[in-house]
Motif scaffolding. Structure first.
Motif, PDB file in Angstrom:
ATOM      1  N   ASN A  52     -64.662  83.005 -34.823  1.00 48.20           N
ATOM      2  CA  ASN A  52     -63.409  83.536 -35.169  1.00 48.20           C
ATOM      3  C   ASN A  52     -62.217  82.464 -35.072  1.00 48.20           C
ATOM      4  N   MET A  53     -62.074  81.864 -33.801  1.00 47.84           N
ATOM      5  CA  MET A  53     -61.076  81.075 -33.426  1.00 47.84           C
ATOM      6  C   MET A  53     -61.253  79.718 -34.524  1.00 47.84           C
ATOM      7  N   GLN A  54     -62.614  79.299 -34.751  1.00 48.01           N
ATOM      8  CA  GLN A  54     -62.659  78.023 -35.521  1.00 48.01           C
ATOM      9  C   GLN A  54     -63.012  78.281 -36.869  1.00 48.01           C
ATOM     10  N   GLY A  55     -63.367  79.314 -37.269  1.00 45.98           N
ATOM     11  CA  GLY A  55     -63.784  79.565 -38.703  1.00 45.98           C
ATOM     12  C   GLY A  55     -65.090  78.845 -38.906  1.00 45.98           C
ATOM     13  N   ARG A  56     -65.745  78.555 -38.007  1.00 48.65           N
ATOM     14  CA  ARG A  56     -67.417  78.074 -38.184  1.00 48.65           C
ATOM     15  C   ARG A  56     -68.319  78.898 -37.618  1.00 48.65           C
ATOM     16  N   PRO A  57     -69.594  78.961 -38.376  1.00 48.44           N
ATOM     17  CA  PRO A  57     -70.594  79.884 -37.721  1.00 48.44           C
ATOM     18  C   PRO A  57     -71.147  79.310 -36.570  1.00 48.44           C
ATOM     19  N   PHE A  58     -71.792  80.245 -35.736  1.00 51.52           N
ATOM     20  CA  PHE A  58     -72.665  79.606 -34.328  1.00 51.52           C
ATOM     21  C   PHE A  58     -71.990  78.518 -33.846  1.00 51.52           C
ATOM     22  N   VAL A  59     -70.899  78.599 -33.178  1.00 52.52           N
ATOM     23  CA  VAL A  59     -70.308  77.285 -32.271  1.00 52.52           C
ATOM     24  C   VAL A  59     -70.244  77.910 -30.945  1.00 52.52           C
ATOM     25  N   GLY A  60     -70.535  79.170 -30.683  1.00 54.84           N
ATOM     26  CA  GLY A  60     -70.533  79.341 -29.149  1.00 54.84           C
ATOM     27  C   GLY A  60     -72.016  79.288 -28.515  1.00 54.84           C
ATOM     28  N   ALA A  61     -72.155  80.085 -27.531  1.00 58.09           N
ATOM     29  CA  ALA A  61     -73.432  79.962 -26.649  1.00 58.09           C
ATOM     30  C   ALA A  61     -74.716  80.074 -27.544  1.00 58.09           C
ATOM     31  N   ALA A  62     -74.627  81.055 -28.419  1.00 54.48           N
ATOM     32  CA  ALA A  62     -75.889  81.448 -29.328  1.00 54.48           C
ATOM     33  C   ALA A  62     -76.060  80.264 -30.582  1.00 54.48           C
ATOM     34  N   GLY A  63     -74.725  79.533 -30.944  1.00 58.07           N
ATOM     35  CA  GLY A  63     -74.685  78.346 -31.750  1.00 58.07           C
ATOM     36  C   GLY A  63     -75.632  77.303 -30.995  1.00 58.07           C
ATOM     37  N   ASP A  64     -75.199  77.030 -29.629  1.00 63.82           N
ATOM     38  CA  ASP A  64     -75.901  76.085 -28.724  1.00 63.82           C
ATOM     39  C   ASP A  64     -77.313  76.312 -28.757  1.00 63.82           C
ATOM     40  N   LEU A  65     -77.759  77.547 -28.765  1.00 59.38           N
ATOM     41  CA  LEU A  65     -79.315  77.834 -28.704  1.00 59.38           C
ATOM     42  C   LEU A  65     -79.909  77.141 -30.039  1.00 59.38           C
ATOM     43  N   LEU A  66     -79.105  77.875 -31.146  1.00 59.19           N
ATOM     44  CA  LEU A  66     -79.665  77.945 -32.257  1.00 59.19           C
ATOM     45  C   LEU A  66     -79.795  76.166 -32.542  1.00 59.19           C
ATOM     46  N   VAL A  67     -78.907  75.241 -32.297  1.00 58.91           N
ATOM     47  CA  VAL A  67     -79.180  74.122 -32.574  1.00 58.91           C
ATOM     48  C   VAL A  67     -80.156  73.343 -31.688  1.00 58.91           C
ATOM     49  N   GLU A  68     -80.301  73.811 -30.560  1.00 63.39           N
ATOM     50  CA  GLU A  68     -81.438  73.342 -29.612  1.00 63.39           C
ATOM     51  C   GLU A  68     -82.923  73.917 -30.416  1.00 63.39           C
ATOM     52  N   LEU A  69     -83.009  75.008 -30.970  1.00 67.28           N
ATOM     53  CA  LEU A  69     -84.126  75.609 -31.489  1.00 67.28           C
ATOM     54  C   LEU A  69     -84.356  74.685 -32.731  1.00 67.28           C
ATOM     55  N   LEU A  70     -83.173  74.546 -33.604  1.00 67.80           N
ATOM     56  CA  LEU A  70     -83.535  73.574 -35.010  1.00 67.80           C
ATOM     57  C   LEU A  70     -84.003  72.196 -34.388  1.00 67.80           C
ATOM     58  N   ASP A  71     -83.248  71.810 -33.244  1.00 72.49           N
ATOM     59  CA  ASP A  71     -83.561  70.459 -32.821  1.00 72.49           C
ATOM     60  C   ASP A  71     -85.353  70.170 -32.382  1.00 72.49           C
ATOM     61  N   GLY A  74     -87.182  69.567 -35.350  1.00 71.89           N
ATOM     62  CA  GLY A  74     -86.977  68.352 -36.102  1.00 71.89           C
ATOM     63  C   GLY A  74     -85.743  68.732 -37.158  1.00 71.89           C
ATOM     64  N   MET A  75     -84.837  69.775 -37.133  1.00 73.70           N
ATOM     65  CA  MET A  75     -84.125  70.046 -37.978  1.00 73.70           C
ATOM     66  C   MET A  75     -82.801  69.844 -37.326  1.00 73.70           C
ATOM     67  N   LYS A  76     -81.793  69.515 -38.342  1.00 76.20           N
ATOM     68  CA  LYS A  76     -80.334  69.204 -37.893  1.00 76.20           C
ATOM     69  C   LYS A  76     -79.713  70.608 -38.442  1.00 76.20           C
ATOM     70  N   ARG A  77     -78.480  71.053 -37.725  1.00 75.12           N
ATOM     71  CA  ARG A  77     -77.740  71.875 -38.487  1.00 75.12           C
ATOM     72  C   ARG A  77     -77.135  71.643 -39.429  1.00 75.12           C
ATOM     73  N   GLU A  78     -76.807  70.136 -39.630  1.00 73.02           N
ATOM     74  CA  GLU A  78     -76.120  69.487 -41.129  1.00 73.02           C
ATOM     75  C   GLU A  78     -76.800  69.900 -42.245  1.00 73.02           C
ATOM     76  N   ASP A  79     -78.178  69.988 -42.053  1.00 75.83           N
ATOM     77  CA  ASP A  79     -79.289  70.092 -43.131  1.00 75.83           C
ATOM     78  C   ASP A  79     -79.502  71.462 -43.616  1.00 75.83           C
ATOM     79  N   VAL A  80     -78.988  72.497 -42.956  1.00 72.46           N
ATOM     80  CA  VAL A  80     -79.422  73.723 -43.503  1.00 72.46           C
ATOM     81  C   VAL A  80     -78.070  74.464 -43.577  1.00 72.46           C
ATOM     82  N   PHE A  81     -78.215  75.826 -44.334  1.00 69.02           N
ATOM     83  CA  PHE A  81     -76.961  76.343 -44.370  1.00 69.02           C
ATOM     84  C   PHE A  81     -76.810  77.423 -43.602  1.00 69.02           C
ATOM     85  N   ILE A  82     -75.962  77.583 -42.960  1.00 72.66           N
ATOM     86  CA  ILE A  82     -75.779  78.750 -41.814  1.00 72.66           C
ATOM     87  C   ILE A  82     -74.688  79.714 -42.199  1.00 72.66           C
ATOM     88  N   THR A  83     -74.864  80.979 -41.974  1.00 73.20           N
ATOM     89  CA  THR A  83     -73.779  81.897 -42.443  1.00 73.20           C
ATOM     90  C   THR A  83     -74.347  83.412 -41.635  1.00 73.20           C
TER      91      THR A  83
END
Ligand code: URA
Ligand code: SF4
Length: 209
Positions: A52-71, A74-83
């Motif tokens: 809500n502060m940044q206007g971007r999805p999944f940038v808190g703790a759940a987002g860190d875990l999502l990025v780790e799971l994507l990694d 072999g996927m990067k968050r930049e390559d997928v759409f997140i909403t």
């Protein structure tokens, strides 16, 4: 309008939207982000404090875990759409209400139409319910279904793994299966989206564009 312009228009519409009560608690709308030609879209629940502060999805703790799971696959968050199913933060991170889900559904449908992904990964029960309103996430997580030509794969929400450590390995195993599910997409049986039941007033089937 090209796809990038169409997504930008949705983002603008979200930031001035007052179709449901959630606009009161909006600092920034969180329409979602990623390439307009993404093959995969991840759909979460709704923005939390940091989103809500940044206007971007999944940038808190759940987002860190999502990025780790994507990694880990072999996927990067930049390559997928997140909403998310709702684009404004429910106060105190409460569950989105049925009328809020309904009010916001059009934005997600428009995004799906523009991006036209081959794979939709739902994160948590609210985005799962858009496709499978009567399903239980504990029963169908990790199981792919083809809906309207897209492979829909329901996963637990990464935040659930943070709150319930016992779910962590389940979430990791589901993610680990994703590349193979994508490869085998054509073999996955097609189902029709569930018809709404007249006598079910608990979950309302949202339109699927
Ligand atoms: N949880 C969600 O469901 N979405 C976000 O954007 C962040 C946390
Ligand atoms: Fe509009 Fe969706 Fe925000 Fe509600 S949650 S105000 S419908 S953008």
């Amino acid at each position: 309008m090209n796809p990038d312009q169409a997504l930008k228009k949705i983002a603008e519409d979200v930031s001035s939207c007052n179709k449901c009560e959630l606009y009161h608690s909006r600092e920034k709308g969180v329409p979602g982000e990623g390439p307009s030609n993404a093959e995969i879209i991840f759909i979460g629940e709704g923005p939390g404090f940091h989103e809500n502060m940044q206007g971007r999805p999944f940038v808190g703790a759940a987002g860190d875990l999502l990025v780790e799971l994507l990694d880990s696959i072999g996927m990067k968050r930049e390559d997928v759409f997140i909403t998310n199913v709702v684009k404004c933060r429910p106060p105190g991170n409460r569950d989105p209400a049925p009328e809020e889900l309904k009010a916001c559904n059009l934005f997600l449908d428009q995004q799906l139409q523009i991006i036209n992904p081959s794979v939709i990964v739902t994160l948590g029960r609210f985005s799962m319910a858009k496709f499978f309103p009567h399903a239980k996430i504990s029963e169908i997580h990790g199981q792919p279904t083809r809906v309207k030509g897209m492979l829909v794969v329901p996963f637990f929400h990464p935040a659930a793994a943070l709150h319930r450590p016992s779910l962590r390995s389940v979430v990791e195993e589901d993610f680990a299966k994703l590349p193979a599910l994508i490869d085998g997409a054509e073999k996955t049986p097609v189902i029709q989206p569930e018809e709404p039941e007249d006598n079910n007033d608990q979950v309302e089937q949202l339109s699927l564009f």
